[in-house]
Structures are given as structure tokens and as C-alpha cells.
Scaffold this active site. Structure first.
Site, PDB file in Angstrom:
ATOM      1  N   ASP A 198      36.218 123.360  44.333  1.00  0.00           N
ATOM      2  CA  ASP A 198      35.291 122.287  43.453  1.00  0.00           C
ATOM      3  C   ASP A 198      36.518 122.312  42.809  1.00  0.00           C
ATOM      4  OD1 ASP A 198      34.442 119.656  43.245  1.00  0.00           O
ATOM      5  OD2 ASP A 198      33.101 120.804  41.581  1.00  0.00           O
ATOM      6  N   LYS A 214      27.624 125.665  28.388  1.00  0.00           N
ATOM      7  CA  LYS A 214      27.296 124.780  29.747  1.00  0.00           C
ATOM      8  C   LYS A 214      25.379 125.349  29.696  1.00  0.00           C
ATOM      9  CE  LYS A 214      28.534 124.917  34.014  1.00  0.00           C
ATOM     10  NZ  LYS A 214      29.534 125.891  34.927  1.00  0.00           N
ATOM     11  N   VAL A 252      27.580 120.071  29.541  1.00  0.00           N
ATOM     12  CA  VAL A 252      28.621 120.872  28.485  1.00  0.00           C
ATOM     13  C   VAL A 252      28.452 120.817  26.841  1.00  0.00           C
ATOM     14  CG1 VAL A 252      31.107 122.447  27.917  1.00  0.00           C
ATOM     15  CG2 VAL A 252      29.513 121.813  30.974  1.00  0.00           C
TER      16      VAL A 252
END
Ligand SMILES: *[C@@H]1O[C@H](CO)[C@@H](O)[C@H](O)[C@H]1NC(C)=O
Ligand SMILES: *[C@@H]1O[C@H](CO)[C@@H](O)[C@H](O)[C@H]1NC(C)=O
Ligand SMILES: *[C@@H]1O[C@H](CO)[C@@H](O)[C@H](O)[C@H]1NC(C)=O
Ligand SMILES: *[C@@H]1O[C@H](CO)[C@@H](O)[C@H](O)[C@H]1NC(C)=O
Ligand SMILES: *[C@@H]1O[C@H](CO)[C@@H](O)[C@H](O)[C@H]1NC(C)=O
Ligand SMILES: *[C@@H]1O[C@H](CO)[C@@H](O)[C@H](O)[C@H]1NC(C)=O
Ligand SMILES: *[C@@H]1O[C@H](CO)[C@@H](O)[C@H](O)[C@H]1NC(C)=O
Length: 648
Positions: free
Chosen positions: A475, A383, A370
Site C-alpha cells: 500500500d 493507532k 491515528v
């Protein structure tokens, strides 16, 4: 009274509130005819959700510009979708009062008694639920329903900028309805079944069987009725609805048609946020993929031949639509200009990204792949991805919430096949960096940490409850929590996110220290795995320690389990005091408030996923804890917390 006792009291209303909620949709009466109540149409046991639905909207009322994009924005639909539903060209300018069909994604979320299409709206000065419902949204919802779907907001105390979910009333057809979709229509003075049936080219009897006898629905306290749309052939377009609009007068003088808005400006003006939740989930997702493929293909072709590819009429587009399975509308869609479809997103040029990031220089590196980019005086986070960007794009185009990092646009490099996702830049970086740095951790006082916990809970609640199919982030961890300039938290990195609940996967992904035991053991993907990971982040906020210890690899949650969760409840506070971040202990930080957050963490980390609370419960309980903390610390209750953040 011990501080823990109020904590229990705070939980009580939460539990009562949950018990008071009606039973799940499946057990709802399916009895039709079912006129709308002020809370909408009941979920119907015989209909399958989600489904495509429409709302009938009159252009040019309530200060909404006469522009397809502006109307689409209200309902999270793109200009193309609105144009398509009304057989208009995408550049058409509707006339004032023109009835328009707006596509909706209608669903019946868990625990909701009513079916609705959730629309995100950002509060402007002077807005109330009632004003928005009766003007901009033209009574397609009612304020009572808005109150119900936003249980954590106080309707009389809305901060400017708050994102409110407005439930647009809708319904999915049952087999008996003999309809491909149902239109939510708001009865106007002077309307009757005969005139409406004629306008939609259906028989008046079908309105009776959907809505009950005519008198019932002429009560303007709930003027919404359902009108069936019928079709025999694929790719059928709804008939253009012609209604007598003599009895309605625009609320404001019809504004002159505005210039076509450029991409990306809508949200910044804060009118209405909302991405294409309304895209048919099945159709929409693969269409988006096809669209990107087609876009890339056109770019490649353009590059190779050195000529512009003409607006790919017919054949070319048609061939490209073939590889995807099923679904109509692909050809139709591909013949239109791609940028029309993606008018929610800005398509960046590779050169823009190159120069904005100094050629992806390390100086601009934020983390991983990123980079920080300066483009046209604005800052973005870029990204770089390979083709797996689709997964993330698929998710991001469905979600829009102030506690989720926003996708601003994307870019495809036709030479290398690289894909770049361009996000809003979130000023203060990730939470883990704040917690690990002793100096910064000291500046992150308890109030700021409590608000970060609340923000995360709201973001997760949104993706768990307001998306269909449900999105599981998979996540959640402190390095995926970004802090903005006001130290409000946003969830980032939907790279692993999955749509679909109760899926089982054999490919275990995630981050050590946050992975729920049942996912590790059985690969079971549910929203409860996010709840578990959220519990770990709460422990990080309390302890200032990492999810996995650097020294001995010990898991933070296992340590908390041993040293804090076990033992007598009454002594929890003492155990918490011994366990928590020394940086917090230095401040005047109410031990009861910290202990209450530890109790939430403990519940989130329950071994049995079924026993973990939902994010709705968590958000509710934490907002109570926040109020109590404000009482304790003698500060006025300030939900936005802009005044009390220690990190300024
Ligand atoms: C729902 O379906 C069941 C079984 O298919 C049927 O008996 C019942 O009449 C249906 N209800 C309605 C309201 O259509
Ligand atoms: C809708 O549901 C409510 C309870 O949730 C029930 O009281 C009402 O009778 C239902 N309406 C119809 C028409 O089935
Ligand atoms: C859509 O519009 C075109 C012309 O603009 C017209 O020829 C066509 O019949 C319309 N289709 C329907 C289904 O109304
Ligand atoms: C609706 O009203 C507008 C102006 O108020 C008028 O221009 C338009 O022709 C009307 N449409 C219909 C279908 O009557
Ligand atoms: C919506 O309903 C309210 C009250 O019933 C009414 O005053 C208002 O004019 C309606 N708005 C529209 C756009 O029909
Ligand atoms: C369903 O609608 C179509 C088109 O209006 C009509 O031809 C057909 O008879 C209807 N079927 C039933 C069972 O009502
Ligand atoms: C309309 O609603 C009012 C109360 O809001 C009620 O008294 C009246 O009976 C209703 N009318 C019909 C036709 O249901």
C-alpha cells in the site's frame, strides 16, 4: 551534451554494476570445506535459507556493556533470546570475557554470493566499518563485506546517524553437516581445532569437514570458522561454551554492570538499532502472537480476579502454547515474564493513552484512527486497531530502518479487546497533504522532492532486500509517506503488508491509482507491485497531482503514459516541462534532473513486472541523479540534504 545523455551515462554504471554481481546463490558452488573469505561464507546450494544460526560473542569487549540486552541489541536479539541461548536467567550479568552464544537469523539474499545475518547499526561520530567490525562486532564480519552489502554508501564519507547494514557471517547447515545450527566462531591467537572442539563438545573432524584443514583457517585475515551444534531432542539448549579466555584481554576496562535499561531507551541513545530480525521467523512470529494472547489473557484474568497472576509457572503457560501448531520452545517461553520478551517495546497503559490524547479527542486526531499523544513529555502517534494489529506487529518487529516509521510500543485494552500501536510521531505529516496544498507545494522544492524519492527508495529497498521472508508493503502511496522535521521521508502503515513473495491472493486490497495491473488481474503479490506504486508516487512528486484525478477519475499513471512516456526520447524534456508541477516550474529546477526521475518512474510503471527495476537499481540511479543535480545547481554534494531543504 543534452542533459538526457548524462542520464544515460548515469545508468550505465548501474547496469555494469548489476552485471558484475555474481550469479544468484543457487548456482554457487556448494563445495565444502569452504573457509570464510573476507566477504564471508559462500551461500551453499545444499543448505536451505533462512535458518537459525549463532555467533560466539565475548562479553565486555569494544565498549559494549556487560548486559544481556546490550549484547542482544548488537544482533537484533532480545535479552530473553540471549539468555535462553546460554541457559542463563534474564537478569544474569555476564562476566568480562564470558563467551556467549547469540542467536542469528541467517540468510542468503538474492544476488548475494555470501550468507549473512543483516544487522542494522547507526553510525556514531568516529565510527568506520573497520572499527565497528573489529571491536564491537569482534570480527564476526569484515569491512569488505560491509562495503559490499551497502553499495549505495560511501565508506569514507559516512554521516552520523546513517544506518549501515553489517553482515554477520553465518552459514546454514546442509544435511551432510549433521547439525541443527552452525556457530560462527572467530579464531583467537592460541586456538586450535582440538581446543575449540572440546569447548563445544564436538569432534575435531567435524571442524575439518566444515572448514577445511586446520592451517587454512589459522590465517587471521579471515579468522571466522563454523562449529556445528548438535541435538537430538526438541527444546535442547546449546551447551554452555567454556573457553580459555586467558589470551584475550578486554579492549576497555570492564564497565560496572549498568542498571537494567528501561524499554525504549536503547534506540534513542543511537547505539544500535534493530528489532528482532533475529527472531526465528516461523517460531518468532507465532511466539509473538502467543505472547500477546497470553498477555491479554493475563490482564483479563488479573482484572477479573483482582489479583496479580503469578509468573505463570508451567501448566497455565503450557496450555496456552498448545493452540499454535508445531515448534518447540513455546512453554519455555511463556513461563518467563512477558515483558522480558518484549523488552524492545514499551507496553503502554490504557490510561496513559487516554490522558495523552485527551480521551482520543478529535483535537488530537491526525488521520483515520491515528491520534497524537503526549506521554511523559514525548510525542507519539497512536493507532487504534482491532485484533488485526498482529499482521502489522508481525512485520514491524522484523524491520528497523530510518526510512520506516518506528513502532515504539503497544497497548491492549483488556476491557474492549482493542489494541493500540504506538509509533514515533513524525512531525510534518503525510506527503499528499504537502503536494495538494499549493502553498506548501511551493515550499517543497525539487531538491526536497528528490530526497523524498531517495528516502522512499531506501526504505523500500530495505524491506525488499533485507527481510526474510521478503516483506511487500502493498500500500505504497503518498498518504503513507510521512515527512519528519527535516523533511526526510518515512514509510508508514504496514497494515496491508505481507511477508512472502510470489504469493497469489484472491482478496485484492490497496488503493486505486497505485495498484499494479498484474495484481489487479491475477492477485500476484511481488515486490514489483511496490515498485509500481513507487513509480506513481514519483509522478505525484513531479506533477503535484493526485494518483486519481478528483474531476474525471483519470489515473495519473495513465495520463503520464499518454502525454509523457510515449514519443521520441529526445523530446522527453519538453514533454516533462509541459506536464510537471507549476510550483516546480516557477523555481530554477533543472529540466534534465526532472526528466531523469520521470525516466525512472516510466521504468517502474512498466506493464510487465519482470521488466521493472528492483528498488536497489532505483536507489542507485536516483543517488546518481542527486549527485548530478548537486553539480548542476552548484551546491556541494550533500547526501543528507539537511542544508538544501526548502520547507524549513
Ligand atoms: C549437494 O547435493 C547433491 C544432491 O543431493 C549432492 O550430489 C552433492 O554432493 C551435494 N553437495 C555437497 C557439497 O554436499
Ligand atoms: C566462493 O565463491 C566465489 C565466487 O563467488 C568463488 O570464487 C570461491 O571459489 C568460492 N569458494 C568456495 C570455497 O567455494
Ligand atoms: C541450565 O542451567 C540449569 C541451572 O541453572 C542446570 O540445572 C541445567 O542443567 C542447565 N542446562 C544445560 C543444558 O546446561
Ligand atoms: C575470563 O576472564 C575473566 C576476566 O578477564 C575471568 O573473570 C573469567 O573467570 C574468565 N573465564 C574463564 C572461563 O576463564
Ligand atoms: C579483530 O581483528 C583485528 C585485526 O585482525 C584485531 O586487531 C582485533 O583485535 C580483532 N578483534 C577481536 C575482538 O578479536
Ligand atoms: C550426528 O551426530 C550425532 C550426535 O553427535 C551422532 O550420534 C551421529 O552419529 C551423527 N551422525 C552422523 C551421520 O554423523
Ligand atoms: C594467509 O594470508 C596471506 C595473505 O594475506 C597469505 O600470503 C598466506 O599464504 C595465508 N596463509 C595461509 C595458511 O593460507
Amino acid at each position: 551534451m543534452a542533459p538526457l545523455a548524462w542520464w544515460r551515462l548515469a545508468l550505465l554504471p548501474a547496469l555494469l554494476c548489476l552485471c558484475a554481481l555474481p550469479a544468484p546463490a543457487r548456482s554457487q558452488s556448494a563445495a565444502r570445506p569452504a573457509p570464510a573469505s573476507v566477504e564471508g561464507f559462500n551461500c551453499s546450494a545444499n543448505a536451505s535459507y533462512p535458518c537459525k544460526a549463532y555467533a560466539l560473542y565475548r562479553a565486555g569487549f569494544g565498549g559494549v556493556p556487560l548486559d544481556l540486552s546490550a549484547i542482544g541489541d548488537l544482533f537484533a536479539a532480545s535479552r530473553f533470546m540471549v539468555a535462553h541461548a546460554n541457559n542463563l536467567s534474564t537478569s544474569a550479568v555476564p562476566t568480562a570475557g564470558q563467551p556467549m552464544l547469540v542467536p542469528l537469523q541467517c540468510g542468503c539474499p538474492p544476488r548475494s554470493p555470501n550468507a549473512y545475518a543483516p544487522m542494522q547499526y547507526q553510525i556514531n561520530p568516529g565510527d568506520t566499518y573497520w572499527i565497528i567490525s573489529t571491536t564491537k562486532l569482534q570480527n564476526l564480519t569484515q569491512y569488505q563485506a560491509v562495503e559490499r552489502v551497502n553499495p549505495t554508501l560511501v565508506p569514507t564519507n559516512l554521516d552520523v546517524g546513517t544506518i549501515v547494514t553489517f553482515p554477520i557471517f553465518c552459514q546454514c547447515p546442509t544435511a551432510a553437516d549433521n547439525a541443527t545450527a552452525l556457530v560462527t566462531y572467530v579464531m583467537q591467537a592460541g586456538d586450535n581445532y582440538a581446543s575449540i572442539a572440546a569447548a563445544f563438545a564436538v569432534d575435531a573432524q567435524s571442524l575439518v569437514s566444515l572448514n577445511g584443514p586446520e592451517g587454512l583457517t589459522q590465517n587471521l585475515s579471515s579468522p571466522e570458522i563454523l562449529v556445528p551444534l548438535r541435538r537430538q531432542v526438541p527444546n535442547w539448549l546449546p551447551p554452555i561454551v567454556r573457553l580459555n579466555n586467558a589470551s584475550v584481554t578486554p579492549a576497555s576496562p570492564p564497565p560496572s554492570p549498568p542498571p537494567r535499561p528501561t524499554v525504549g531507551t536503547n534506540n534513542r541513545h543511537g547505539v544500535v538499532t534493530g528489532l528482532a530480525i533475529g527472531l526465528g521467523i516461523v517460531g518468532g512470529l507465532w511466539l509473538l502472537q502467543m505472547l500477546l494472547l497470553a498477555y491479554l489473557w493475563r490482564r483479563l484474568k488479573k482484572g477479573r480476579r483482582g489479583e496479580a497472576v503469578a509468573s505463570a509457572e508451567g501448566g497455565e503457560g503450557g496450555r496456552f502454547a498448545k493452540p499454535a501448531s508445531g515448534g518447540g520452545g513455546g512453554e519455555r517461553f511463556l513461563v518467563s515474564d512477558i515483558s522480558e520478551w518484549l523488552d524492545k517495546y514499551r507496553v503502554f497503559k490504557v490510561e496513559e493513552l487516554e490522558s495523552g490524547t485527551g480521551g482520543f479527542d478529535d483535537e488530537h486526531l491526525i488521520q483515520g484512527s491515528v491520534h497524537k499523544a503526549y506521554i511523559d513529555g514525548e510525542v507519539f502517534a497512536v493507532k487504534k486497531m482491532k485484533w488485526d494489529a498482529f499482521e502489522e506487529l508481525k512485520i514491524l518487529q522484523k524491520v528497523n530502518h530510518s526510512n520506516l516509521v518506528k513502532l515504539e510500543g503497544f497497548c491492549i485494552n483488556s476491557e474492549t479487546g482493542d489494541c493500540y500501536l504506538v509509533y514515533e510521531y513524525v512531525e510534518n505529516g503525510s506527503l499528499d497533504l504537502w503536494l495538494m496544498d499549493r502553498d506548501r507545494a511551493r515550499r517543497l522544492d525539487w531538491r526536497a522532492r528528490l530526497h523524498i524519492a531517495l528516502d522512499l527508495a531506501h526504505g523500500l529497498q530495505y524491506i525488499h532486500e533485507h527481510t526474510w521472508p521478503r516483506v511487500v508493503h502493498k500500500d505504497i502511496k503518498s498518504s503513507n509517506v510521512l515527512l519528519d522535521d527535516r523533511m526526510r521521508a518515512k514509510i508508514a502503515n504496514f497494515g496491508l503488508a505481507k511477508t512472502g513473495h510470489n504469493a497469489v491472493t484472491t482478496h485484492i486490497v490497496g488503493t486505486q491509482g497505485y495498484i499494479a495491473p498484474e495484481y489487479l488481474a491475477d492477485g500476484l503479490v511481488t515486490t514489483k507491485m511496490d515498485v509500481f506504486a513507487y513509480g506513481v508516487v514519483l509522478l505525484e512528486l513531479v506533477s503535484g497531482r493526485e494518483a486519481v484525478s478528483d474531476q474525471d477519475g483519470e489515473l495519473l499513471w495513465a495520463d503520464a503514459d499518454q502525454r509523457m512516456f510515449r514519443g521520441k526520447e529526445e523530446r522527453l524534456e519538453a514533454r516533462v516541462a509541459a506536464w510537471m508541477d507549476p510550483a516546480l516550474a516557477e523555481q530554477t529546477c533543472p529540466p534534465g534532473s526532472v526528466a531523469s526521475v520521470v525516466s525512472v518512474a516510466k521504468a517502474c510503471l512498466h506493464r510487465d513486472p519482470a521488466k521493472r527495476p528492483s528498488m536497489v537499481d532505483v536507489a542507485y540511479t536516483l543517488s546518481k541523479a542527486d549527485e548530478h543535480f548537486a553539480d548542476y545547481s552548484g551546491e556541494s554534494v550533500s547526501v543528507d540534504g539537511s542544508g538544501g531543504v526548502g520547507a524549513r
